[in-house]
Design an enzyme around this catalytic site. Structure first.
Site, PDB file in Angstrom:
ATOM      1  N   LYS A 169       0.916  -1.300   0.055  1.00 13.51           N
ATOM      2  CA  LYS A 169      -0.039  -0.063  -0.036  1.00 13.51           C
ATOM      3  C   LYS A 169       0.808   1.101  -0.136  1.00 13.51           C
ATOM      4  O   LYS A 169       2.196   1.183   0.294  1.00 13.51           O
ATOM      5  CB  LYS A 169      -0.909  -0.106   1.141  1.00 13.51           C
ATOM      6  CG  LYS A 169      -0.104   0.173   2.566  1.00 13.51           C
ATOM      7  CD  LYS A 169      -0.978  -0.138   3.635  1.00 13.51           C
ATOM      8  CE  LYS A 169      -0.199  -0.157   5.011  1.00 13.51           C
ATOM      9  NZ  LYS A 169      -0.947  -0.567   6.137  1.00 13.51           N
ATOM     10  N   ARG A 192     -10.068   0.647  15.230  1.00 16.46           N
ATOM     11  CA  ARG A 192     -10.068   1.153  13.968  1.00 16.46           C
ATOM     12  C   ARG A 192     -10.836   0.388  13.034  1.00 16.46           C
ATOM     13  O   ARG A 192     -12.177   0.481  13.497  1.00 16.46           O
ATOM     14  CB  ARG A 192      -8.518   1.177  13.664  1.00 16.46           C
ATOM     15  CG  ARG A 192      -7.992   2.119  12.465  1.00 16.46           C
ATOM     16  CD  ARG A 192      -6.715   2.052  12.172  1.00 16.46           C
ATOM     17  NE  ARG A 192      -6.221   0.957  11.345  1.00 16.46           N
ATOM     18  CZ  ARG A 192      -5.066   0.643  10.956  1.00 16.46           C
ATOM     19  NH1 ARG A 192      -4.251   1.522  11.060  1.00 16.46           N
ATOM     20  NH2 ARG A 192      -4.918  -0.479  10.273  1.00 16.46           N
ATOM     21  N   HIS A 215      -6.141  -6.970  13.589  1.00 14.60           N
ATOM     22  CA  HIS A 215      -4.696  -6.234  13.236  1.00 14.60           C
ATOM     23  C   HIS A 215      -4.156  -5.865  14.859  1.00 14.60           C
ATOM     24  O   HIS A 215      -5.183  -5.304  15.373  1.00 14.60           O
ATOM     25  CB  HIS A 215      -4.861  -5.133  12.643  1.00 14.60           C
ATOM     26  CG  HIS A 215      -3.713  -4.259  11.949  1.00 14.60           C
ATOM     27  ND1 HIS A 215      -2.665  -4.958  11.398  1.00 14.60           N
ATOM     28  CD2 HIS A 215      -3.316  -2.859  11.598  1.00 14.60           C
ATOM     29  CE1 HIS A 215      -1.565  -4.137  11.161  1.00 14.60           C
ATOM     30  NE2 HIS A 215      -2.260  -2.913  11.382  1.00 14.60           N
ATOM     31  N   ARG A 239       1.223 -10.804   7.379  1.00 14.54           N
ATOM     32  CA  ARG A 239       1.112  -9.618   6.532  1.00 14.54           C
ATOM     33  C   ARG A 239       2.264  -8.588   6.851  1.00 14.54           C
ATOM     34  O   ARG A 239       2.332  -7.896   7.734  1.00 14.54           O
ATOM     35  CB  ARG A 239      -0.042  -8.842   6.794  1.00 14.54           C
ATOM     36  CG  ARG A 239      -1.379  -9.605   6.785  1.00 14.54           C
ATOM     37  CD  ARG A 239      -2.678  -8.637   6.698  1.00 14.54           C
ATOM     38  NE  ARG A 239      -2.570  -7.939   8.176  1.00 14.54           N
ATOM     39  CZ  ARG A 239      -3.183  -8.334   9.255  1.00 14.54           C
ATOM     40  NH1 ARG A 239      -3.978  -9.411   9.195  1.00 14.54           N
ATOM     41  NH2 ARG A 239      -3.091  -7.454  10.502  1.00 14.54           N
ATOM     42  N   TYR A 254      15.739  30.232   7.756  1.00 14.22           N
ATOM     43  CA  TYR A 254      14.789  30.907   8.350  1.00 14.22           C
ATOM     44  C   TYR A 254      14.716  31.194   9.843  1.00 14.22           C
ATOM     45  O   TYR A 254      15.055  29.933  10.488  1.00 14.22           O
ATOM     46  CB  TYR A 254      13.416  30.330   7.862  1.00 14.22           C
ATOM     47  CG  TYR A 254      13.026  30.779   6.293  1.00 14.22           C
ATOM     48  CD1 TYR A 254      13.419  31.715   5.868  1.00 14.22           C
ATOM     49  CD2 TYR A 254      12.689  29.524   5.606  1.00 14.22           C
ATOM     50  CE1 TYR A 254      12.980  31.956   4.403  1.00 14.22           C
ATOM     51  CE2 TYR A 254      12.177  29.797   4.215  1.00 14.22           C
ATOM     52  CZ  TYR A 254      12.468  30.947   3.592  1.00 14.22           C
ATOM     53  OH  TYR A 254      12.115  31.058   2.320  1.00 14.22           O
ATOM     54  N   CYS A 257      13.751  24.121   4.581  1.00 19.03           N
ATOM     55  CA  CYS A 257      12.838  25.015   4.208  1.00 19.03           C
ATOM     56  C   CYS A 257      11.964  24.215   3.021  1.00 19.03           C
ATOM     57  O   CYS A 257      12.034  22.834   2.905  1.00 19.03           O
ATOM     58  CB  CYS A 257      13.555  25.940   2.866  1.00 19.03           C
ATOM     59  SG  CYS A 257      14.924  27.042   4.243  1.00 19.03           S
ATOM     60  N   MET A 258      11.128  24.735   2.231  1.00 15.57           N
ATOM     61  CA  MET A 258      10.471  23.829   1.324  1.00 15.57           C
ATOM     62  C   MET A 258      10.979  23.110   0.576  1.00 15.57           C
ATOM     63  O   MET A 258      10.874  22.112  -0.185  1.00 15.57           O
ATOM     64  CB  MET A 258       9.268  25.230   0.657  1.00 15.57           C
ATOM     65  CG  MET A 258       8.181  24.495  -0.346  1.00 15.57           C
ATOM     66  SD  MET A 258       7.188  25.605  -1.026  1.00 15.57           S
ATOM     67  CE  MET A 258       6.428  26.199   0.062  1.00 15.57           C
ATOM     68  N   ASP A 259      12.336  24.068  -0.258  1.00 19.00           N
ATOM     69  CA  ASP A 259      13.032  23.218  -1.622  1.00 19.00           C
ATOM     70  C   ASP A 259      14.458  23.163  -0.995  1.00 19.00           C
ATOM     71  O   ASP A 259      15.104  22.445  -1.908  1.00 19.00           O
ATOM     72  CB  ASP A 259      13.131  24.406  -2.574  1.00 19.00           C
ATOM     73  CG  ASP A 259      11.635  25.039  -2.769  1.00 19.00           C
ATOM     74  OD1 ASP A 259      10.959  24.312  -3.230  1.00 19.00           O
ATOM     75  OD2 ASP A 259      11.614  26.191  -2.456  1.00 19.00           O
TER      76      ASP A 259
END
Ligand SMILES: *Cc1c(COP(=O)(O)O)cnc(C)c1O
Length: 382
Positions: A40, A138, A170, A226, A271, A318-320
């Protein structure tokens, strides 16, 4: 024409090795349980189709996925082996799953009725597994709902709409082998099997164990285990290293260094100036960030390998991009930075990253992506 790019290199030989190792561990070829490889979430970030093929090649008996969409992705790519999915939404197109020979899971009498209706419309018997909630709270039928579910399942089986092939549950705390919930859940599971038997069900597959339980709790292996995380070579439980279990991490995340430069004592880095250079040093820029699944919580806590040396991340991710402390060295731009891998060259592992940022190894490999190009290799060198 572009130069080197951030990459996730996935070693399919490692996946095959791990599948074989898990089969040996549980004695699959010696009358032990069957093995299901769980693929998955895009194979835990490793590539669902490539991992599925490698796992089948290594002799896994089953593939497991969460959704019917994932199951149909495997079928459309030509996979034909035993395949189970277990997370269904209202209005699910069960007919498509039944037609594609996918086994689906029913949690409730309502869901079973939807599956029966789809099977009757398709004129085909659906193969269905039932899930009982033994304490995870769950998915799955509660103990109170279970007698009605098994009665409805037996009735549907008697008229030929479905075949109940499995009953499963599970664990909540499989990665804490000493946790009392494990014994309680196993006991509740055995009781649920008794109830199903009394209702006339004779499922071929009883299963309860994920990787941690498959490895650490032989009593929970039943007819099938599993295994997700262990198939990817990552520690299935704290204190059980892949090496100890004979597993090999399959994913390596790398990036070229974008630049290296000196910074002076007192310079604030990234930052918020969350880190300030305490001495003259050099820093390197790594051109991936939280937009690519590098956790922002790695700020100033995780490490990478640059030119054979462990280097700490400094300041905020940072983001990038993020910045590492190169300790005075000035490796050329383009030098390979290894974020994590099997650890052979001294690089951190996904487990090291997980511990540094306060999460689990699953989240590290599943979320990494973005501008990393994924490349599959088959053993040997990257
Ligand atoms: C994801 C999942 C697994 C695999 O768990 P691992 O801990 O990765 O081995 C097994 N069973 C179910 C129901 C799951 O959702």
């Amino acid at each position: 024409m572009t130069g080197p790019q951030p990459e996730l290199v996935v070693d399919l030989a490692a996946i095959r090795h791990n599948v074989g190792r898990l089969r040996d561990w549980v004695g699959a070829d010696a009358g032990g349980p069957q093995l299901m490889t769980v693929v998955k979430a895009d194979g835990y970030g490793h590539g669902i189709l490539e991992v599925a093929r490698a796992a089948r090649d290594a002799g896994t008996d089953w593939l497991g996925v969460a959704t019917l969409t994932e199951a149909l992705t495997l079928r459309h790519a030509g996979d034909t082996g035993p395949l189970l999915c277990w997370l269904h939404l209202p209005g699910e197109e069960f007919a498509a799953g039944i037609a594609a020979d996918v086994e689906v899971t029913a949690y409730s009498t309502g869901q079973l009725a939807e599956i029966v209706a789809a099977a009757d419309r398709a004129g085909r018997r659906a193969r269905v597994q039932l899930k009982v909630d033994t304490g995870l709270s769950r998915g799955g039928a509660t103990a109170a709902e279970w007698p009605a579910l098994v009665a409805a399942a037996r009735a549907a089986e008697t008229v030929g709409s479905v075949e109940i092939t499995g009953i499963w549950s599970h664990f909540a705390c499989a990665d804490e082998p000493g946790h009392p919930a494990n014994d309680a859940q196993e006991t509740a599971y055995r009781l649920a099997l008794d109830t199903a038997h009394a209702a006339g069900l004779r499922p071929r597959l009883r299963h309860l164990a994920n990787s941690a339980a498959a490895v650490l709790r032989p009593s929970a292996r039943f007819d099938l285990v599993r295994c997700g995380i262990a198939s990817y070579g990552l520690d299935p439980a704290p204190g059980h290293t892949p090496a100890e279990l004979g597993l090999r991490p399959a994913m390596t995340a790398t990036s070229p260094l974008a630049l290296a430069k000196p910074v002076a004592t007192g310079a604030g880095v990234s930052y918020g100036h969350a880190w300030t250079a305490t001495a003259d040093t050099t820093v390197g820029l790594v051109p991936v960030g939280y937009g690519d699944g590098v956790p922002r919580h790695a700020s100033s806590v995780a490490e990478v390998l640059v030119a054979g040396k462990r280097r700490p991340i400094r300041g905020r991710v940072c983001m990038d991009q993020f910045v590492v402390d190169l300790g005075g060295d000035l490796p050329p731009a383009g030098t390979e930075v290894v974020l994590f891998g099997p650890g052979d060259q001294g690089e951190p592992t996904a487990q090291d990253w997980a511990e540094a940022v306060g999460t689990i190894n699953y989240e590290i490999t599943t979320r990494i992506g973005g501008r990393f190009a994924r490349r599959h290799v088959d053993g040997g060198d990257r």
